[in-house]
Write a protein that holds these residues in place. Structure first.
Motif, PDB file in Angstrom:
ATOM      1  N   ASP A  63       0.623  -0.925  -0.092  1.00 50.24           N
ATOM      2  CA  ASP A  63       0.169  -0.028   0.227  1.00 50.24           C
ATOM      3  C   ASP A  63       1.084   1.289  -0.207  1.00 50.24           C
ATOM      4  N   ASP A  64       1.060   1.984  -1.325  1.00 51.00           N
ATOM      5  CA  ASP A  64       1.873   3.692  -1.328  1.00 51.00           C
ATOM      6  C   ASP A  64       1.071   3.980  -0.625  1.00 51.00           C
ATOM      7  N   HIS A  65       0.399   4.303   0.797  1.00 44.79           N
ATOM      8  CA  HIS A  65      -0.152   5.893   0.229  1.00 44.79           C
ATOM      9  C   HIS A  65      -1.169   5.489   2.326  1.00 44.79           C
ATOM     10  N   VAL A  66      -0.630   5.330   3.249  1.00 42.98           N
ATOM     11  CA  VAL A  66      -1.405   5.110   4.236  1.00 42.98           C
ATOM     12  C   VAL A  66      -1.267   6.649   4.892  1.00 42.98           C
ATOM     13  N   HIS A  67      -1.800   7.180   6.190  1.00 42.36           N
ATOM     14  CA  HIS A  67      -2.163   7.312   7.325  1.00 42.36           C
ATOM     15  C   HIS A  67      -2.173   7.157   8.782  1.00 42.36           C
ATOM     16  N   PHE A  68      -0.625   7.203   9.297  1.00 45.65           N
ATOM     17  CA  PHE A  68      -0.504   6.386  11.005  1.00 45.65           C
ATOM     18  C   PHE A  68      -0.845   6.589  11.723  1.00 45.65           C
ATOM     19  N   THR A  93       3.323  -4.531   3.701  1.00 42.11           N
ATOM     20  CA  THR A  93       4.068  -3.429   3.433  1.00 42.11           C
ATOM     21  C   THR A  93       3.207  -2.259   2.787  1.00 42.11           C
ATOM     22  N   VAL A  94       3.630  -1.046   3.493  1.00 44.71           N
ATOM     23  CA  VAL A  94       2.978   0.053   3.741  1.00 44.71           C
ATOM     24  C   VAL A  94       3.932   1.409   3.585  1.00 44.71           C
ATOM     25  N   PHE A  95       3.433   2.837   2.398  1.00 43.58           N
ATOM     26  CA  PHE A  95       4.311   3.679   3.175  1.00 43.58           C
ATOM     27  C   PHE A  95       3.861   4.624   3.335  1.00 43.58           C
ATOM     28  N   ARG A 360      -1.983  -7.004 -10.256  1.00 37.01           N
ATOM     29  CA  ARG A 360      -1.133  -6.654 -10.380  1.00 37.01           C
ATOM     30  C   ARG A 360      -0.671  -4.625  -9.800  1.00 37.01           C
ATOM     31  N   LEU A 361      -1.989  -4.955  -9.647  1.00 35.68           N
ATOM     32  CA  LEU A 361      -2.491  -3.244  -9.292  1.00 35.68           C
ATOM     33  C   LEU A 361      -2.156  -2.965  -7.488  1.00 35.68           C
ATOM     34  N   MET A 362      -1.727  -3.897  -6.744  1.00 37.50           N
ATOM     35  CA  MET A 362      -2.314  -3.755  -5.207  1.00 37.50           C
ATOM     36  C   MET A 362      -0.907  -4.392  -4.843  1.00 37.50           C
ATOM     37  N   CYS A 363       0.535  -5.480  -5.720  1.00 42.26           N
ATOM     38  CA  CYS A 363       1.297  -5.860  -5.363  1.00 42.26           C
ATOM     39  C   CYS A 363       2.705  -5.771  -5.989  1.00 42.26           C
ATOM     40  N   SER A 364       2.493  -5.928  -7.397  1.00 44.49           N
ATOM     41  CA  SER A 364       3.220  -6.463  -8.146  1.00 44.49           C
ATOM     42  C   SER A 364       3.627  -4.625  -8.826  1.00 44.49           C
ATOM     43  N   ASN A 365       2.288  -3.881  -9.533  1.00 40.24           N
ATOM     44  CA  ASN A 365       3.518  -2.437 -10.267  1.00 40.24           C
ATOM     45  C   ASN A 365       3.661  -1.549  -8.743  1.00 40.24           C
ATOM     46  N   PRO A 366       3.289  -1.767  -7.670  1.00 37.18           N
ATOM     47  CA  PRO A 366       3.762  -0.877  -6.893  1.00 37.18           C
ATOM     48  C   PRO A 366       5.122  -1.137  -6.404  1.00 37.18           C
ATOM     49  N   ALA A 367       4.814  -2.551  -6.507  1.00 37.30           N
ATOM     50  CA  ALA A 367       7.269  -3.140  -5.745  1.00 37.30           C
ATOM     51  C   ALA A 367       7.690  -2.068  -7.899  1.00 37.30           C
ATOM     52  N   LEU A 368       7.029  -2.452  -8.617  1.00 39.03           N
ATOM     53  CA  LEU A 368       7.900  -1.966  -9.844  1.00 39.03           C
ATOM     54  C   LEU A 368       7.860  -0.592  -9.826  1.00 39.03           C
ATOM     55  N   LEU A 369       6.330   0.524  -9.519  1.00 39.34           N
ATOM     56  CA  LEU A 369       6.501   2.050  -9.727  1.00 39.34           C
ATOM     57  C   LEU A 369       7.919   2.601  -8.221  1.00 39.34           C
TER      58      LEU A 369
END
Length: 450
Positions: A63-68, A93-95, A360-369
């Protein structure tokens, strides 16, 4: 740590659905069995095995977008509490974003958050540095192998993080060695909209007017400006939470690895529409706002046509008492992290996309981006981050009373799901299993290949 063999699971490997067995060897994937012969060999090699017949084993979501909310706003969330919420939702994994108190706008405050996470966060993690009008020196010092990105607020924000001077933004784009993740809403358009609706309906207009105040125009004006400024700077620009059909026209279709400018969609805008304000009120008040059915359908189509690059939650906990009021006074944001993966898999059941698209959108692509090292795929040698899910005709119901988040509620209250996260593995450890957590295990600081 020994070796554990997870066998007979349905999974997604390199974009293909298959049945496989996965050998966990310490923190990593030690082998993948795609045949009975391979499964027998890996089963013998393992010290223990778990039969996942009838279950799905997917890469852990990134998850590329969290507010903890940690530090300073810990009455509603902490790095520890929301890490548990992530694990309960199959997110490994969280950012985390910088708009806490104090805001994460210096190397020191950034390092402070890494230190807290090392001792308290059950999932893997990294943190954004927040851009301000005067911290380019801090941005220039970022370690690109440690820090996920820089957060740029090009619209109304908390703290001192509004950056709306074009020259300042252009210099930021030229300076940053990490991706710049942008919140794009035009402040002047929003302010004019608020004054208009306050003149019509009083000091705190009903939440139904929120998408007209924080409007399509506000989003499009700011997003198009960001893309114009980015041209020629060499920046890796990632536009967060796209909420309108019109904005999608600004982005190209194709593989995430072929783009220097990408965009994110969020469950809030993929699930709800402005018709839901009548039922859910400020529970679905977020920035940018949930908009029309036409916008939602366009966003859903973007998940499969190559326009949308990732699904991130914008998980933003508030106490329910902080959600009281209308379009002006109710706080914006909602806690969705424990339900994001199952909600998106539910959309796959509805034909909006395929299970392979969700992965792809929740696992692979965030890793690639973000160039995440050794995560996001089921590959030998990669970290053993998994979500194990059940899926069938029976349903379970998300309720405020069973929400894992510290704030204790969910916009999905009463929603039935056919998918359920059964267990979550982080770096080879089963940190969540059948509603229980192993809090003795902590996640790792993510490493990036840059």
């Amino acid at each position: 740590m020994g070796k554990t063999f997870l066998k007979n699971a349905w999974t997604v490997i390199e974009g293909q659905i298959c049945k496989a067995g996965i050998l966990i060897d310490g923190e990593t994937i030690g082998g993948i069995a795609l045949s009975d012969k391979e499964a027998t060999l890996l089963d013998r090699e393992a010290g223990s095995s778990i039969d996942l017949e009838g279950y799905w084993l997917l890469p852990g979501a990134i998850d590329d977008h969290v507010h903890f909310r940690d530090p300073g706003l810990t009455h509603k969330a902490t790095i520890e509490s929301e890490g548990l919420a992530a694990a309960a939702g199959g997110v490994t994994t969280v950012f985390d974003m910088p708009n806490c108190k104090p805001a994460t706008t210096t190397i020191q405050t950034l390092n402070d958050k890494f230190a807290v996470a090392a001792g308290h966060c059950i999932v893997n993690h990294s943190f954004y540095l927040g851009a301000t009008n005067d911290n380019l020196d801090q941005i220039a010092m970022l370690d690109p192998e440690k820090v996920c990105g820089v957060k740029l607020f090009m619209g109304s924000s908390t703290g001192n993080m509004l950056v709306d001077n074009e020259n300042q933004i252009r210099e930021l784009f030229r300076t940053s060695s990490v991706p710049v993740a942008a919140h794009c809403e035009d402040t002047s358009v929003i302010n004019a909209g608020m004054e208009r609706f306050r003149s019509l309906y009083g000091d705190d207009p009903d939440v139904q007017y929120h998408p007209l105040i924080r409007s399509e125009e506000a989003c499009y004006a700011s997003t198009s400006k960001a893309l114009d400024i980015a041209a020629g700077t060499g920046v890796r620009l990632h536009v967060l939470h796209i909420s309108t059909k019109r904005e999608l026209s600004l982005f190209s279709k194709g593989s995430v690895t072929d783009k220097s400018i990408t965009c994110e969609c969020c469950p809030a805008h993929l699930w709800f529409t402005d018709a839901d304000y009548a039922r859910l009120g400020t529970r679905i008040k977020c920035n940018p706002s949930v908009k029309t059915l036409n916008d939602r359908e366009a966003l859903r189509a973007a998940l499969t046509d190559g326009t949308a690059d990732v699904i991130g939650t914008d998980h933003a906990p508030h106490l329910l008492c902080e959600k009281a009021g209308g379009a002006r006074s109710a706080m914006s944001g909602m806690p969705v992290l424990p339900y994001s993966l199952v909600a998106m898999l539910e959309l796959a059941d509805m034909g909006v996309m395929k299970i392979t698209d969700v992965v792809r959108l929740m696992c692979s692509n965030p890793a690639l981006l973000f160039n995440v090292r050794d995560r996001g795929f089921i590959r030998k040698g990669y970290k053993a981050d998994f979500a194990v899910l059940s899926h069938g005709d029976s349903t379970w119901t998300a309720l405020d009373s069973n929400s894992v988040t510290k704030c204790g509620w969910t916009p999905f209250d009463g929603q039935q799901f056919h998918w359920k996260v059964v267990s979550t593995w982080v770096n080879g450890h089963r940190v969540f299993n059948d509603g229980q957590f192993d809090t003795g295990v902590k996640g790792q600081a993510v490493q990036f290949n840059r």
